[in-house]
Design an enzyme around this catalytic site. Structure first.
Site, short mmCIF file in Angstrom:
data_model
loop_
_atom_site.label_atom_id
_atom_site.label_comp_id
_atom_site.label_asym_id
_atom_site.label_seq_id
_atom_site.Cartn_x
_atom_site.Cartn_y
_atom_site.Cartn_z
N GLN A 97 0.84 -1.20 0.00
CA GLN A 97 0.00 0.00 0.00
C GLN A 97 0.87 1.26 0.00
OE1 GLN A 97 -1.90 -1.36 3.70
NE2 GLN A 97 -3.88 -1.04 2.69
N VAL B 94 -5.19 9.43 -0.62
CA VAL B 94 -5.31 8.50 -1.74
C VAL B 94 -4.45 7.28 -1.43
CG1 VAL B 94 -4.91 8.14 -4.20
CG2 VAL B 94 -5.69 10.38 -3.39
N GLU B 95 -4.98 6.11 -1.72
CA GLU B 95 -4.22 4.87 -1.55
C GLU B 95 -4.03 4.21 -2.91
OE1 GLU B 95 -4.63 0.34 0.33
OE2 GLU B 95 -6.27 1.80 0.56
N ILE B 96 -2.83 3.71 -3.15
CA ILE B 96 -2.55 2.85 -4.29
C ILE B 96 -2.15 1.50 -3.72
CG2 ILE B 96 -1.17 2.51 -6.37
CD1 ILE B 96 -2.87 4.98 -6.53
#
Length: 217
Positions: free
Chosen positions: A152, A163-165
């Site tokens: 993450q 925002v998370e990727i």
């Protein structure tokens, strides 16, 4: 008098029938409640996420340059306020100009706080991009009981929205409890869903319907 009695009796019958028709019928009510419990709402997919922002243009630049969103045309009916529509990956982001510009954005990174998450197929490429653009981020790796790992990356947009990727699809979704009805749109990317051998999978239009899914044991 006999005639009057007959006229009174005949005039009361329609009223009694009307009152009887208005009385609730327990069996019918039970069937309606049962039917409502079985039917899922006619939803299709997540349409958009809306964000209040201090600068619409700064937010457009962020979501376009960092996350690859595309600026879309807005209906002229919305021209009375400053905003923008962005779209990509099957989901939209709607930006709205904030009126209170004195409120300072909170850039604290906490995975437990509100955020929007995007599935990614190359985490290293995203991390390199964040470094190149000097965007502060938090990196985390979690592991489930079976040894499956999820990577993450957390960072903020210009207004402090997190925002998370992630590569969360390393872990299959496992519906908990009794069999349910899942709708997976066939015209866009869907996460993997764990199901048993007794599940009944079929296509209805552009949707993949999964009946009888169950959680992993």
């Amino acid at each position: 008098m006999g005639g009057e009695g007959r006229e009174k009796e005949s005039s009361m019958e329609p009223q009694e029938e009307e009152e009887e028709a208005k009385r609730p019928k327990p069996k019918d009510e039970g069937k309606k409640e049962e039917k409502g419990a079985e039917e899922a709402p006619p939803l299709m997919a997540l349409n958009h996420v809306s964000r209040l922002c201090k600068s619409v243009q700064a937010s457009i630049d962020f979501y376009v340059k960092v996350l690859g969103f595309v600026l879309m045309e807005r209906p002229q009916a919305l021209d009375h306020f400053n905003g923008a529509w962005l779209f990509n990956y099957g989901v939209g982001i709607h930006l709205v100009q904030k009126e209170d510009l004195d409120e300072a954005p909170n850039h604290h990174l906490d995975p437990m706080d509100n955020h929007i998450s995007f599935q990614c197929e190359d985490m290293e490429a995203i991390e390199r991009k964040l470094k190149e653009m000097n965007i502060r981020y938090m990196k985390r790796t979690i592991e489930d009981e079976k040894g499956t790992t999820i990577d993450q990356l957390f960072f903020n947009d210009p207004d402090g929205f997190m925002v998370e990727i992630c590569n969360c699809e390393n872990l299959k979704l496992a519906p908990a409890g009794s069999p349910d009805r899942l709708k997976l749109p066939g015209d866009r990317h869907n996460p993997p869903v764990e199901s048993n051998d007794n599940s009944n999978t079929s296509w209805e239009g552009d949707e993949l319907i999964i009946r009888g899914v169950c959680g992993m044991v």
